[in-house]
Scaffold this active site. Structure first.
Site, PDB file in Angstrom:
ATOM      1  N   ASP A  13     -28.028 109.095  -0.062  1.00  0.00           N
ATOM      2  CA  ASP A  13     -29.136 108.163  -0.195  1.00  0.00           C
ATOM      3  C   ASP A  13     -28.643 106.794   0.298  1.00  0.00           C
ATOM      4  O   ASP A  13     -27.449 106.517   0.262  1.00  0.00           O
ATOM      5  CB  ASP A  13     -29.557 108.105  -1.670  1.00  0.00           C
ATOM      6  N   ASP A  15     -30.425 103.243  -0.243  1.00  0.00           N
ATOM      7  CA  ASP A  15     -30.621 102.085  -1.125  1.00  0.00           C
ATOM      8  C   ASP A  15     -30.220 102.406  -2.563  1.00  0.00           C
ATOM      9  O   ASP A  15     -30.698 103.364  -3.158  1.00  0.00           O
ATOM     10  CB  ASP A  15     -32.069 101.621  -1.065  1.00  0.00           C
TER      11      ASP A  15
HETATM   12 MG    MG Z   1     -31.784 105.084  -3.963  1.00  0.00          MG
END
Ligand code: MG
Ligand code: ZN
Length: 191
Positions: A13, A15
């Site tokens: 992932d 962010d």
């Molecule tokens: Mg995230």
């Protein structure tokens, strides 16, 4: 010639896992990596994993950033990490949003927005990845669900919204790491 074997990958992932989340990342000056990220990614690379970022970017559907600008930010991210000896093999993003889009072509239900599995499935095909030997590392329930749908093991990191996610987990999840550096050590143990 023997047909080359499938590779393992770490699906990451973006962010809250690699990049500190501070408002919408629409300009490069807001891009801040957690300090441990280069070391963590180098660890994973060294033990043979391809590094593939999988990110929802509904900012595009919501008209807050163009695809061109997002690609520019991602190029910058790749170069930043390359300077530290880390090679990112791929970055996949979903530009859509099912309900909040203001740009028509991005305003739809799609198969790529996490928790849907589309981006991971595409990366698996593009890079000839073995899902069973791979991991998804992220900070949200969407990441966990995406990992489940693609048969990839999941490690929750407690950066980003990770601590909140931990409270929301319905069942005890065995793979939890304080951050990506700790997750990289966990991968090495499970490898
Ligand atoms: Mg995230
Ligand atoms: Zn999508």
């Amino acid at each position: 010639m023997i047909k080359s074997a499938k590779s393992p990958a770490i699906f990451l992932d973006r962010d809250g896992t690699i990049i500190k989340e501070k408002g919408d990342l629409t300009v490069i000056s807001r891009l801040k990596l957690y300090h441990h990220i280069p070391a963590a990614l180098k660890n994973l690379q060294k033990i043979g994993y391809k590094l593939i970022i999988i990110t929802n970017q509904s900012l595009i559907a919501r008209g807050l950033i163009s695809e061109k600008k997002l690609n520019y930010i991602h190029l910058y991210l790749k170069k930043l990490l390359a300077k530290k000896g880390v090679r990112i093999n791929g970055i996949y993003y979903c530009p859509h949003h099912p309900t909040k889009g203001v740009i028509k072509r991005y305003s739809k239900v799609c198969n790529c927005r996490k928790p849907e599995p589309g981006m991971v499935q595409k990366a698996v095909r593009d890079f000839n990845i073995d899902p069973k030997r791979s991991f998804f590392i992220g900070d949200s329930l969407r990441d966990l669900e995406c990992a489940r749908k693609t048969g990839v093991r999941f490690i929750l990191v407690l950066t980003g919204v990770g601590k909140k996610t931990l409270k929301e987990l319905s069942q005890k999840h065995s793979f939890i790491a304080g951050n990506l550096l700790k997750a990289s050590k966990l991968v090495r143990e499970l490898n």
